[in-house]
Design an enzyme around this catalytic site. Structure first.
Site, mmCIF file in Angstrom:
data_model
loop_
_atom_site.group_PDB
_atom_site.id
_atom_site.type_symbol
_atom_site.label_atom_id
_atom_site.label_comp_id
_atom_site.label_asym_id
_atom_site.label_seq_id
_atom_site.Cartn_x
_atom_site.Cartn_y
_atom_site.Cartn_z
ATOM 1 C CE LYS A 214 -3.644 -2.057 2.785
ATOM 2 N NZ LYS A 214 -4.374 -1.961 4.058
ATOM 3 C CG ASP B 67 12.856 -1.128 4.599
ATOM 4 O OD1 ASP B 67 12.639 -2.051 3.794
ATOM 5 O OD2 ASP B 67 12.019 -0.784 5.447
ATOM 6 C CB VAL C 122 10.245 7.168 7.690
ATOM 7 C CG1 VAL C 122 11.573 7.773 8.103
ATOM 8 C CG2 VAL C 122 10.470 6.089 6.653
#
Length: 176
Positions: A41, A101, A152
């Site tokens: 998403k 990441d 984040v």
């Protein structure tokens, strides 16, 4: 324990960088049949804003993978929750992600796309967190911002499904 969000990248900085990325991508794919795959998403806001600045012929499809659940750490367990509905045969594919990441999700997407006959496959990510990488061969071709290894949120990124709608990127802190 209360959550606090510290702004890391402003809305204005994001908008400026997306315009720069779109210009570069449009030039790189000039005359080619570009197809964007948006990783759901988290990348939906980034992909939408990027696509608005690309040539009108650009098409988009969606794939979804789950790895975080409701936590702050990516698990090694990947689950395909939405497969691409479009053919990408002979297409130039740009996988658009919110963040690179650990690299696990992107590697999983690439494995799912293998054998589908695309002409080329490149990766565009809003955020790159190289210090968090565990899958070494995940190297984005287009990067919005390189950031340090913080959790984040905002601009599509979430914590337990919250904060996706923030117009900026921030990191979470917790009060004891």
């Amino acid at each position: 324990m209360g959550e606090k969000i510290i702004t890391l990248i402003s809305q204005e900085s994001i908008e400026k960088r997306i315009a720069e990325l779109a210009k570069q991508i449009a030039a790189d794919y000039d005359g080619k049949n570009l197809f964007i795959i948006c990783g759901l998403k988290g990348a939906f806001i980034f992909a939408s804003d990027l696509m608005k600045l690309l040539p009108a012929e650009t098409e988009i499809g969606f794939m979804g993978v789950s790895s975080y659940g409701k936590g702050m750490k990516s698990s090694a367990q990947m689950e395909l929750v939405l497969d691409l509905q479009d053919s990408i045969e002979d297409r130039h594919v740009l996988l658009v992600e919110d963040i690179a990441d650990t690299g696990r999700s992107i590697s999983f997407f690439k494995k799912q796309l293998a054998g589908r006959g695309y002409a080329s496959l490149k990766l565009c990510t809003l955020l790159d967190k190289p210090d968090a990488r565990v899958v070494e061969d995940v190297l984005p071709d287009y990067i919005g911002f390189s950031i340090e290894n913080k959790f984040v949120v905002g601009y599509g990124l979430d914590f337990a499904q919250k904060y996706r709608g923030l117009p900026y990127v921030g990191y979470l802190t917790f009060d004891d």
